[in-house]
Design an enzyme around this catalytic site. Sequence first.
Site, PDB file in Angstrom:
ATOM      1  N   LYS A 183      48.921  45.681  35.213  1.00  0.00           N
ATOM      2  CA  LYS A 183      47.993  45.766  36.341  1.00  0.00           C
ATOM      3  C   LYS A 183      46.815  46.378  35.657  1.00  0.00           C
ATOM      4  O   LYS A 183      46.849  47.274  34.684  1.00  0.00           O
ATOM      5  CB  LYS A 183      47.802  44.789  37.170  1.00  0.00           C
ATOM      6  CG  LYS A 183      48.397  43.714  37.497  1.00  0.00           C
ATOM      7  CD  LYS A 183      48.654  42.423  36.731  1.00  0.00           C
ATOM      8  CE  LYS A 183      49.256  40.916  36.501  1.00  0.00           C
ATOM      9  NZ  LYS A 183      49.730  40.583  37.786  1.00  0.00           N
TER      10      LYS A 183
HETATM   11  C1  PLP Z   1      50.278  38.770  38.693  1.00  0.00           C
HETATM   12  C2  PLP Z   1      49.048  38.062  38.704  1.00  0.00           C
HETATM   13  C3  PLP Z   1      49.218  37.590  40.410  1.00  0.00           C
HETATM   14  C4  PLP Z   1      50.443  38.488  41.328  1.00  0.00           C
HETATM   15  O1  PLP Z   1      50.399  39.953  41.738  1.00  0.00           O
HETATM   16  P1  PLP Z   1      50.852  40.636  42.540  1.00  0.00           P
HETATM   17  O2  PLP Z   1      51.042  42.060  42.447  1.00  0.00           O
HETATM   18  O3  PLP Z   1      52.745  41.439  41.203  1.00  0.00           O
HETATM   19  O4  PLP Z   1      51.929  39.526  43.609  1.00  0.00           O
HETATM   20  C5  PLP Z   1      48.425  36.349  40.314  1.00  0.00           C
HETATM   21  N1  PLP Z   1      48.115  35.645  39.916  1.00  0.00           N
HETATM   22  C6  PLP Z   1      47.675  36.266  38.267  1.00  0.00           C
HETATM   23  C7  PLP Z   1      46.927  35.843  37.615  1.00  0.00           C
HETATM   24  C8  PLP Z   1      48.138  36.612  38.104  1.00  0.00           C
HETATM   25  O5  PLP Z   1      48.731  37.935  36.832  1.00  0.00           O
END
Ligand code: PLP
Length: 319
Positions: A183
């Site tokens: 991310k």
């Molecule tokens: C990565 C992601 C999540 C979950 O994030 P985590 O921190 O791994 O729990 C939720 N929604 C979207 C759209 C994502 O890409």
Amino acid sequence: MAKFIQFSPPYISQQEINSVTKVLKSGWLSHGPLTEKFEKEFAKYVKAKFAVSVNSCTSGLFLSLAAINIKPGDEVITTPLTFAATANVVHHLGAKPVFADICEDTYNIDPDKIEEKITRKTKAIIPVHYGGQPCEMNEIAKLAKENNLTIIEDAAHATGSEYEGKMIGSLGNLTCFSFYPTKPITVIEGGMITTNNKKLAERLKILGRHGISRDAWKRYGAKGSWYYEVLEAGYKFNTTDMNSALGLAQLKRLKWFEKKRKEVFDYYQKELMGLDVTTPTIRPNVKTSYHLYPILLESYDRNKFIDEMKTHGIGTSVH
Ligand SMILES: *Cc1c(COP(=O)(O)O)cnc(C)c1O
């Protein structure tokens, strides 16, 4: 063959390593002063009144739904084009995820399609800012207001994004960010919920930390009091000072990360022009975080394309 190009690798410098080492030597490892600092800095960055840290964006989405009392029989409208977590959390609370289709240009949830799916059971909308491009939040906010629904933004891709000049995280009732390694910034595993509602922020803190009315580090510190109450059956979704140390260091780099990602994005736009793929469209009223560069294949087989890219040493991902 040249080095394999990994899909969205994290950027960790000596500065991050030093911050984490300091925590490991400090004698206080879990939720503590650095976590509170990260919450404050993050809230300031996205111009939200409050930020509550969690151990993942998934936990954040779950906790947000729990905090507004989503229960069996309720419906929550979201997009089918997202990561599994967005709809999973709705299901885990016994509610029903209802999918509204996406816009053809942005791949974001289409407000007109949301409207078609609203019933008497609908309680919330979870728009996902796909790839970092914000959804049409004015239209979604209007629908939410007219139908008395809560908006929980899934901003897992959208740390640093803006909608009509306003930071994502500052707009809605509740916004959930992800700090997973792929991310925009990472703490390894972690997330943040922002809100402008003080009562909700307090409820998120209590519900996400065992239902206990005081933070552990305040109880165990020199100035702490032993006294606390268990107000409800809460969850354990807290993050740690080690993760927050990483987060503080990464947040300082976000502007630079964005600049780098934009350079790559612009390069792809230029080089892929005229080829038989649909490249991303960014609407003029938003600023994206440039988290993903999604392409739409018209005449190639997707799986074959991914394999071909791999043989050329390029990692991709299906989202
Ligand atoms: C990565 C992601 C999540 C979950 O994030 P985590 O921190 O791994 O729990 C939720 N929604 C979207 C759209 C994502 O890409």
